[in-house]
Enzyme design. Structure first.
Site, PDB file in Angstrom:
ATOM      1  CB  ALA A  29      -0.940   0.002   1.201  1.00 36.98           C
TER       2      ALA A  29
ATOM      3  NE  ARG B 242      12.519   4.412   2.348  1.00 43.35           N
ATOM      4  CZ  ARG B 242      12.506   3.330   3.127  1.00 43.35           C
ATOM      5  NH1 ARG B 242      13.593   3.004   3.806  1.00 43.35           N
ATOM      6  NH2 ARG B 242      11.421   2.586   3.232  1.00 43.35           N
TER       7      ARG B 242
ATOM      8  N   GLY C  17       5.884  -5.726  -0.307  1.00 46.31           N
ATOM      9  CA  GLY C  17       5.754  -5.663  -1.763  1.00 46.31           C
ATOM     10  C   GLY C  17       7.033  -5.274  -2.466  1.00 46.31           C
TER      11      GLY C  17
ATOM     12  CD  GLU D 203      11.845  -1.328  11.395  1.00 44.76           C
ATOM     13  OE1 GLU D 203      12.134  -0.853  10.291  1.00 44.76           O
ATOM     14  OE2 GLU D 203      11.715  -2.557  11.583  1.00 44.76           O
TER      15      GLU D 203
ATOM     16  CG  ASN E  83      17.263 -10.437 -56.150  1.00 44.33           C
ATOM     17  OD1 ASN E  83      17.306  -9.304 -55.673  1.00 44.33           O
ATOM     18  ND2 ASN E  83      18.307 -11.226 -56.236  1.00 44.33           N
TER      19      ASN E  83
ATOM     20  CB  SER F 129      18.661  -1.131 -57.982  1.00 44.79           C
ATOM     21  OG  SER F 129      19.360  -2.305 -57.680  1.00 44.79           O
TER      22      SER F 129
HETATM   23  C1  UD1 Z   1      10.547  -2.978   6.481  1.00 46.85           C
HETATM   24  C2  UD1 Z   1      10.670  -3.481   7.921  1.00 46.85           C
HETATM   25  C3  UD1 Z   1      12.149  -3.669   8.255  1.00 46.85           C
HETATM   26  C4  UD1 Z   1      12.777  -4.627   7.255  1.00 46.85           C
HETATM   27  C5  UD1 Z   1      12.555  -4.131   5.816  1.00 46.85           C
HETATM   28  C6  UD1 Z   1      13.000  -5.196   4.841  1.00 46.85           C
HETATM   29  C7  UD1 Z   1       8.788  -2.474   9.133  1.00 46.85           C
HETATM   30  C8  UD1 Z   1       8.367  -1.422  10.082  1.00 46.85           C
HETATM   31  N1  UD1 Z   1      10.075  -2.517   8.812  1.00 46.85           N
HETATM   32  O1  UD1 Z   1      11.154  -1.705   6.421  1.00 46.85           O
HETATM   33  O2  UD1 Z   1      12.282  -4.207   9.564  1.00 46.85           O
HETATM   34  O3  UD1 Z   1      14.161  -4.754   7.519  1.00 46.85           O
HETATM   35  O4  UD1 Z   1      11.148  -3.889   5.581  1.00 46.85           O
HETATM   36  O5  UD1 Z   1      12.879  -4.767   3.512  1.00 46.85           O
HETATM   37  O6  UD1 Z   1       7.967  -3.249   8.703  1.00 46.85           O
HETATM   38  N2  UD1 Z   1       3.347  -0.864   3.466  1.00 46.85           N
HETATM   39  C9  UD1 Z   1       1.976  -0.916   3.498  1.00 46.85           C
HETATM   40  N3  UD1 Z   1       1.298  -0.063   4.302  1.00 46.85           N
HETATM   41  C10 UD1 Z   1       1.932   0.823   5.102  1.00 46.85           C
HETATM   42  C11 UD1 Z   1       3.336   0.873   5.086  1.00 46.85           C
HETATM   43  C12 UD1 Z   1       4.027   0.008   4.269  1.00 46.85           C
HETATM   44  O7  UD1 Z   1       1.360  -1.706   2.783  1.00 46.85           O
HETATM   45  O8  UD1 Z   1       1.232   1.560   5.808  1.00 46.85           O
HETATM   46  C13 UD1 Z   1       4.079  -1.768   2.587  1.00 46.85           C
HETATM   47  C14 UD1 Z   1       4.948  -1.031   1.579  1.00 46.85           C
HETATM   48  O9  UD1 Z   1       4.219  -0.752   0.404  1.00 46.85           O
HETATM   49  C15 UD1 Z   1       6.094  -1.998   1.354  1.00 46.85           C
HETATM   50  C16 UD1 Z   1       6.155  -2.821   2.622  1.00 46.85           C
HETATM   51  O10 UD1 Z   1       4.959  -2.553   3.339  1.00 46.85           O
HETATM   52  O11 UD1 Z   1       5.846  -2.826   0.242  1.00 46.85           O
HETATM   53  C17 UD1 Z   1       7.363  -2.450   3.476  1.00 46.85           C
HETATM   54  O12 UD1 Z   1       7.361  -1.052   3.712  1.00 46.85           O
HETATM   55  P1  UD1 Z   1       8.686  -0.220   3.603  1.00 46.85           P
HETATM   56  O13 UD1 Z   1       8.336   1.208   3.799  1.00 46.85           O
HETATM   57  O14 UD1 Z   1       9.445  -0.589   2.407  1.00 46.85           O
HETATM   58  O15 UD1 Z   1       9.447  -0.742   4.899  1.00 46.85           O
HETATM   59  P2  UD1 Z   1      11.011  -0.717   5.167  1.00 46.85           P
HETATM   60  O16 UD1 Z   1      11.392   0.621   5.658  1.00 46.85           O
HETATM   61  O17 UD1 Z   1      11.731  -1.239   4.013  1.00 46.85           O
HETATM   62 MG    MG Z   2      11.237  -1.608   2.102  1.00 46.72          MG
END
Ligand code: UD1
Ligand code: MG
Length: 483
Positions: free
Chosen positions: A13, A18, A104, A157, A380, A408
């Site tokens: 979601a 970043r 995801g 984290e 040809n 040609s």
């Molecule tokens: C997360 C983990 C971290 C881990 C890392 C590995 C948490 C808090 N941290 O951090 O420990 O080392 O993944 O890659 O989980 N998402 C939602 N809804 C939200 C927030 C996020 O569906 O409200 C989904 C994002 O779309 C994403 C996934 O969750 O696909 C992970 O979120 P992301 O922000 O990438 O977490 P990281 O900071 O990578």
């Molecule tokens: Mg991530």
């Protein structure tokens, strides 16, 4: 555990701030597919009762990728963190007792690794089992804090690490197996104790441990499988690893790939034994290549079907076309969509084709445009032949029979037909049909004027003489003055 007890939850979601992109992170591509599709596909062989994808940012576009593959979507709005996302997924999980939860953005995970995770969860009779990995550079990831060699006390984290915890290089992949009846009460106790005011799924691990539940971490055999895509650099690295996998798969099947790191191959591409792929080639989409073909350097082949023994010489661009056995094209040929080159046909340099059929053994070797053309066998097509298929309003077909010789620099003004065995003289502009076995010449007749050029030169020279003499005397006077 039967698969009937298992659900898959993919958290997709978030926006992915970043990446600095208007496109949701999970819709970015690596290895020729969107990140979220890669993950759904990796989970499919687990045959879970449900695959639930939590969507939010660009929910419709994400749903359009996963729903055709049989996944359900639930909407998380607003996105209050991974723990909140899991709570939102709850209503779609039906009677599942266990869930494999995946982010995801970590698309490299393999099915076998997920199977190992599930097995470890059941063997250890755990409430939660984390897929972890040991990384040389763990920065950015949550760290796994162990209380014994096997059991985990918490995930911390990156932003919340103590100096001591910063030394830990076992990271949380954000891929877990949960026993759901244990997870829900623990998740209910999680507080948004972080600067983003989000509910972190990772905090449920600490809560489970405090409740005396078993939390395990299974270390991934290949740490590269858990790489997350948070930045463009992460995306590039993950794409590189997918491409490497695909090339290895083809090489294992008997394909030679020279300087493999320079070759880009999409996941659905196939190639037969003893096919050689030279450096700098791209094989894209649903391209299928037969055995003993050579795809030479710099060529890009998209959504095309090549038979056996086909040679694509350097720097060809081929799209949505069929090349039968023994066809040779290029160097520098361009095949736009919808061509069929039959066995042994030969297309040479700087020849462009569009929606054309080239019969068996027919040759068009130099500098031509053949569009909306149907050409028979063993004909040809001379250098510089152009099918004039467009009159500014509509497109028209050109039909050329078998064993035809087109001289040609012929322009074939469509719609027009050239019968079997016919000849067309070089430089012709063909506006009428040419009967079989006939000769058509359609150009201005040559006129020779003997001695014309010599006479012209004499006239010019005579006109020049007096002028030259005048210039000479002027110069003479100037030099005299100076003296
Ligand atoms: C997360 C983990 C971290 C881990 C890392 C590995 C948490 C808090 N941290 O951090 O420990 O080392 O993944 O890659 O989980 N998402 C939602 N809804 C939200 C927030 C996020 O569906 O409200 C989904 C994002 O779309 C994403 C996934 O969750 O696909 C992970 O979120 P992301 O922000 O990438 O977490 P990281 O900071 O990578
Ligand atoms: Mg991530």
């Amino acid at each position: 555990m039967s698969n009937n007890d298992l659900a898959i939850v993919i958290l997709a979601a978030g926006k992915g701030t970043r990446l600095k992109s208007s496109l949701a992170k999970v819709l970015h591509r690596a290895g020729g597919r969107t990140l979220v599709e890669q993950i759904v596909r990796a989970c499919e062989p687990l045959k879970a009762r449900e695959t639930v994808v939590v969507v939010g940012y660009q929910a419709e576009q994400v749903a359009a990728v996963v729903e055709p593959r049989g996944a359900l979507t639930v909407l998380q709005q607003p996105q209050n963190g991974t723990g909140h996302a899991m709570q939102v997924a709850k209503r779609a999980l039906g009677r599942a007792r266990f869930a494999v939860v995946l982010p995801g953005d970590a698309p490299l995970v393999r099915t076998d690794t997920l199977k190992v995770l599930i097995a470890a969860h059941h063997t250890g009779n755990a409430a939660a089992t984390i897929l972890s990995a040991v990384l040389a550079d763990p920065s950015g990831y949550g760290r796994v804090v162990r209380k014994t060699e096997t059991a985990v006390s918490a995930i911390v984290e990156d932003s919340q690490l103590t100096d001591e915890q910063r030394e830990i290089n076992e990271i949380n992949s954000a891929i877990y197996c949960f026993t759901l009846e244990k997870l829900w009460p623990a998740l209910a106790q999680v507080k948004p104790n972080n600067k983003h005011r989000e509910l972190y799924l990772t905090d449920a691990i600490g809560v489970l441990n405090a409740k005396g539940e078993t939390v395990l971490a299974q270390v991934a055999a290949d740490s590269r499988e858990v790489l997350g895509c948070n930045t463009r650099a992460d995306l590039a690295e993950v794409d590189r690893l997918f491409r490497e996998r695909k090339r290895s798969e083809l090489m294992d099947g008997g394909v030679t790939i020279q300087l493999p790191e320079t070759v880009l191959i999409d996941p659905d591409v196939t190639a037969g034994e003893d096919t050689i792929i030279e450096p700098g080639v791209q094989l894209l989409g649903k391209t299928k290549i037969g055995a003993q073909c050579t795809i030479r350097t710099g060529s890009v082949v998209t959504d095309s079907i090549l038979g056996d023994n086909v040679t694509v010489e350097p720097h060809c661009v081929v799209a949505e076309s069929r090349l039968d056995d023994g066809v040779i094209i290029g160097p520098f040929a361009r095949l736009r969509p919808n061509n069929h080159l039959k066995a042994g046909a030969r297309i040479g340099n700087f020849v462009e084709l569009k929606k054309s059929t080239i019969g068996e053994g027919t040759k068009a070797m130099h500098l031509s445009y053949l569009g909306d053309a149907k050409i028979g066998t063993k004909s040809n097509i001379g250098a510089g032949t152009i099918t004039c298929n467009y009159d500014g309003f509509h497109k028209y077909p050109t039909s050329i029979g078998n064993k035809v010789f087109i001289g040609s620099d012929t322009a074939l003004v469509a719609p027009v037909r050239v019968g079997d065995g016919a000849y067309v003289g070089a430089g012709s502009t063909i506006t009428d049909n040419v009967p079989s076995d006939g000769l058509a010449i359609a150009r201005g007749r040559q006129v020779n004027k003997p001695g014309w050029a010599a006479k012209k030169r004499r006239e010019l020279a005579a006109a020049e003489k007096p002028k030259k003499a005048a210039r000479k005397s002027k110069r003479h006077k100037r030099t005299k003055k100076r003296k």
